[in-house]
Design a protein around this motif. Sequence first.
Motif, PDB file in Angstrom:
ATOM      1  N   SER A  68       0.801  -1.219   0.000  1.00  0.00           N
ATOM      2  CA  SER A  68       0.000   0.000   0.000  1.00  0.00           C
ATOM      3  C   SER A  68       0.840   1.278   0.000  1.00  0.00           C
ATOM      4  N   SER A  69       2.121   1.175   0.336  1.00  0.00           N
ATOM      5  CA  SER A  69       2.989   2.361   0.307  1.00  0.00           C
ATOM      6  C   SER A  69       4.446   1.925   0.421  1.00  0.00           C
ATOM      7  N   CYS A  70       5.330   2.868   0.124  1.00  0.00           N
ATOM      8  CA  CYS A  70       6.763   2.612   0.310  1.00  0.00           C
ATOM      9  C   CYS A  70       7.085   2.541   1.799  1.00  0.00           C
ATOM     10  N   THR A  71       6.385   3.335   2.588  1.00  0.00           N
ATOM     11  CA  THR A  71       6.587   3.302   4.039  1.00  0.00           C
ATOM     12  C   THR A  71       6.354   1.885   4.564  1.00  0.00           C
ATOM     13  N   HIS A  72       5.225   1.296   4.155  1.00  0.00           N
ATOM     14  CA  HIS A  72       4.925  -0.074   4.574  1.00  0.00           C
ATOM     15  C   HIS A  72       5.903  -1.071   3.963  1.00  0.00           C
ATOM     16  N   LEU A  94      18.909  12.933   4.803  1.00  0.00           N
ATOM     17  CA  LEU A  94      18.336  13.754   3.731  1.00  0.00           C
ATOM     18  C   LEU A  94      17.375  12.914   2.893  1.00  0.00           C
ATOM     19  N   SER A  95      16.194  12.680   3.475  1.00  0.00           N
ATOM     20  CA  SER A  95      15.165  11.893   2.795  1.00  0.00           C
ATOM     21  C   SER A  95      13.820  12.344   3.332  1.00  0.00           C
ATOM     22  N   PHE A  96      12.766  11.773   2.774  1.00  0.00           N
ATOM     23  CA  PHE A  96      11.447  11.962   3.353  1.00  0.00           C
ATOM     24  C   PHE A  96      11.426  11.235   4.698  1.00  0.00           C
ATOM     25  N   GLU A 166      17.093  -0.961  -0.228  1.00  0.00           N
ATOM     26  CA  GLU A 166      17.136   0.326  -0.927  1.00  0.00           C
ATOM     27  C   GLU A 166      15.780   1.020  -0.864  1.00  0.00           C
ATOM     28  N   ASP A 167      15.801   2.312  -0.607  1.00  0.00           N
ATOM     29  CA  ASP A 167      14.598   3.140  -0.745  1.00  0.00           C
ATOM     30  C   ASP A 167      14.693   3.769  -2.138  1.00  0.00           C
ATOM     31  N   ALA A 168      13.944   3.169  -3.086  1.00  0.00           N
ATOM     32  CA  ALA A 168      13.976   3.638  -4.476  1.00  0.00           C
ATOM     33  C   ALA A 168      12.679   4.358  -4.832  1.00  0.00           C
ATOM     34  N   ALA A 169      12.121   5.058  -3.863  1.00  0.00           N
ATOM     35  CA  ALA A 169      10.881   5.813  -4.107  1.00  0.00           C
ATOM     36  C   ALA A 169      11.069   6.836  -5.238  1.00  0.00           C
ATOM     37  N   HIS A 170      12.316   7.307  -5.411  1.00  0.00           N
ATOM     38  CA  HIS A 170      12.599   8.294  -6.467  1.00  0.00           C
ATOM     39  C   HIS A 170      13.198   7.656  -7.712  1.00  0.00           C
ATOM     40  N   CYS A 171      13.388   6.355  -7.702  1.00  0.00           N
ATOM     41  CA  CYS A 171      14.376   5.834  -8.649  1.00  0.00           C
ATOM     42  C   CYS A 171      14.021   4.473  -9.229  1.00  0.00           C
ATOM     43  N   PHE A 190       9.630   0.642  -3.293  1.00  0.00           N
ATOM     44  CA  PHE A 190       9.149   1.667  -4.229  1.00  0.00           C
ATOM     45  C   PHE A 190       7.882   2.323  -3.713  1.00  0.00           C
ATOM     46  N   SER A 191       7.633   3.521  -4.227  1.00  0.00           N
ATOM     47  CA  SER A 191       6.409   4.244  -3.895  1.00  0.00           C
ATOM     48  C   SER A 191       5.651   4.593  -5.171  1.00  0.00           C
ATOM     49  N   PHE A 192       4.327   4.451  -5.116  1.00  0.00           N
ATOM     50  CA  PHE A 192       3.465   4.915  -6.208  1.00  0.00           C
ATOM     51  C   PHE A 192       2.529   6.002  -5.690  1.00  0.00           C
ATOM     52  N   THR A 195       2.719  11.771  -6.367  1.00  0.00           N
ATOM     53  CA  THR A 195       3.654  12.579  -7.169  1.00  0.00           C
ATOM     54  C   THR A 195       4.830  11.779  -7.711  1.00  0.00           C
ATOM     55  N   LYS A 196       4.815  10.477  -7.580  1.00  0.00           N
ATOM     56  CA  LYS A 196       5.972   9.684  -8.007  1.00  0.00           C
ATOM     57  C   LYS A 196       5.918   9.420  -9.522  1.00  0.00           C
ATOM     58  N   ASN A 197       6.998   8.858 -10.055  1.00  0.00           N
ATOM     59  CA  ASN A 197       7.115   8.733 -11.518  1.00  0.00           C
ATOM     60  C   ASN A 197       5.993   7.908 -12.143  1.00  0.00           C
ATOM     61  N   GLU A 202      -1.881   6.273  -4.040  1.00  0.00           N
ATOM     62  CA  GLU A 202      -1.058   5.677  -2.979  1.00  0.00           C
ATOM     63  C   GLU A 202      -0.670   4.294  -3.477  1.00  0.00           C
ATOM     64  N   GLY A 203       0.436   3.786  -2.997  1.00  0.00           N
ATOM     65  CA  GLY A 203       0.841   2.436  -3.389  1.00  0.00           C
ATOM     66  C   GLY A 203       2.329   2.257  -3.226  1.00  0.00           C
ATOM     67  N   GLY A 204       2.766   1.009  -3.246  1.00  0.00           N
ATOM     68  CA  GLY A 204       4.191   0.734  -3.120  1.00  0.00           C
ATOM     69  C   GLY A 204       4.490  -0.697  -3.519  1.00  0.00           C
ATOM     70  N   HIS A 325      12.776  19.273  -1.027  1.00  0.00           N
ATOM     71  CA  HIS A 325      13.116  17.866  -0.771  1.00  0.00           C
ATOM     72  C   HIS A 325      14.576  17.771  -0.337  1.00  0.00           C
ATOM     73  N   TYR A 326      14.929  17.750   0.849  1.00  0.00           N
ATOM     74  CA  TYR A 326      14.126  17.777   2.052  1.00  0.00           C
ATOM     75  C   TYR A 326      14.840  18.603   3.090  1.00  0.00           C
ATOM     76  N   ARG A 327      14.127  19.065   4.113  1.00  0.00           N
ATOM     77  CA  ARG A 327      14.810  19.540   5.297  1.00  0.00           C
ATOM     78  C   ARG A 327      15.156  18.300   6.101  1.00  0.00           C
TER      79      ARG A 327
HETATM   80  C1  LIG Z   1       7.591   9.183  -1.178  1.00  0.00           C
HETATM   81  C2  LIG Z   1       8.731   8.642  -0.434  1.00  0.00           C
HETATM   82  C3  LIG Z   1       8.584   7.646   0.539  1.00  0.00           C
HETATM   83  C4  LIG Z   1       7.249   7.205   1.051  1.00  0.00           C
HETATM   84  O1  LIG Z   1       6.436   6.682   0.087  1.00  0.00           O
HETATM   85  P1  LIG Z   1       4.919   6.350   0.464  1.00  0.00           P
HETATM   86  O2  LIG Z   1       4.500   5.459  -0.662  1.00  0.00           O
HETATM   87  O3  LIG Z   1       4.184   7.647   0.492  1.00  0.00           O
HETATM   88  O4  LIG Z   1       4.915   5.671   1.771  1.00  0.00           O
HETATM   89  C5  LIG Z   1       9.711   7.093   1.097  1.00  0.00           C
HETATM   90  N1  LIG Z   1      10.944   7.515   0.764  1.00  0.00           N
HETATM   91  C6  LIG Z   1      11.122   8.489  -0.148  1.00  0.00           C
HETATM   92  C7  LIG Z   1      12.524   8.886  -0.506  1.00  0.00           C
HETATM   93  C8  LIG Z   1      10.026   9.101  -0.744  1.00  0.00           C
HETATM   94  O5  LIG Z   1      10.205  10.104  -1.615  1.00  0.00           O
END
Ligand SMILES: *Cc1c(COP(=O)(O)O)cnc(C)c1O
Length: 386
Positions: A68-72, A94-96, A166-171, A190-192, A195-197, A202-204, A325-327
Amino acid sequence: MDKMRSIALDKHILFHKVEFYKHNLNDQDKQALLEMLDSTFLTTGKLVADFEKKFAQYLSLDYAVGVSSCTHALELCLRYFKIGPGDEVITTPLSFVATANAIEYVGAKPVFVDVEESTGNINHELLEAAITQKTKAIIPVHLYGQMCDMRAVKVIADKYNLKVIEDAAHCIEGQRDGYGVGQLADAVCFSFYATKNITSGEGGAVATHNRDMYEWLLRGRSHGLSSNAADRYAKKYQHYDMEFLGMKCNMTNMQAALLINQLERIEELHIQRKKIVDSYDQCLSDFTTPLKVGKHAYHLYTIWHKKRDILLAFLQEHMIGAAVHYRPIHLMSFYKDKYGYQSGDFPHAERIGSKTISLPLYPMLQHYELEAVISTLQMFKRLHDV
Ligand SMILES: *Cc1c(COP(=O)(O)O)cnc(C)c1O
């Protein structure tokens, strides 16, 4: 008024707001969703399985699991590796916040390592100094779409027997040194998000080479049940067992219906964003931008400017959407209060965090909108940067 500025202003007179992001869902995606809605099964089913297969293929990894998300996705991976209280996980400040929060959710401690000045990605040269007896894993983040040096990360992970997630939410699309995301790791997330590519609102997903992990993830995203609802629906009814305490973060067929076609045009969308990036690079060469190495996923176009907040207000005044992206995470109140972090702890992340600003970058961005963004930035440079 000088000529350049009046041109820029002329353009603005015609102007509506340039959105920071617009999705690119097309008629085919919408049709797929409508067809899906006419079927019986809204939650995790065949469309999710189709998407997972295609996604794993695209990544050249063996398995993918929709969540359901990249967080999960990140939390689920940490749970699979039995990382929890008393453990430490190294990541970038330096990430979300999601990246560090996933570590908090399982009760482990996020340990931050400062970033490279040139890319904003975790500095692998500083990794070893942060490793302790308690360290169990590293979560590198491919910031803006620039892949980390995963070969270097892997050497260190192997030496200390650490998992790499790896957190590839951007990549999704990135490559470096001949490797795609996830290929030198235990798992990649991954994140969907909206605003992702590619997006389903919502999704991951998690992708991995590890068959045992794959089988665990399929159950782990649904409470740890031995069979899911689609199985019970499609086959002869069987009672389920709950084998372990999983999460509830399965991807739905509605999300998969939106993602399948987007995945098919992911490289096309990448090329469209690259053209915008090339224009920015060419016209904004006076601005500092992060270094690009290898195949960049072009998720965010970011400039680093010392008067960031003034620039942000200026863009807003001129109806140009922008974002930060990001403080850095360690200076968020929760992390400061819990761990006593202070300004100065991770100077490069802090410096970038105070300068960074992301510009509109998406295939639906019109040429005249792109020109307006560029001319507004050039105007800012002339007014504020003398
Ligand atoms: C968007 C993002 C997440 C979280 O993704 P969700 O699908 O909203 O949980 C995690 N890490 C980075 C780097 C992101 O940009």
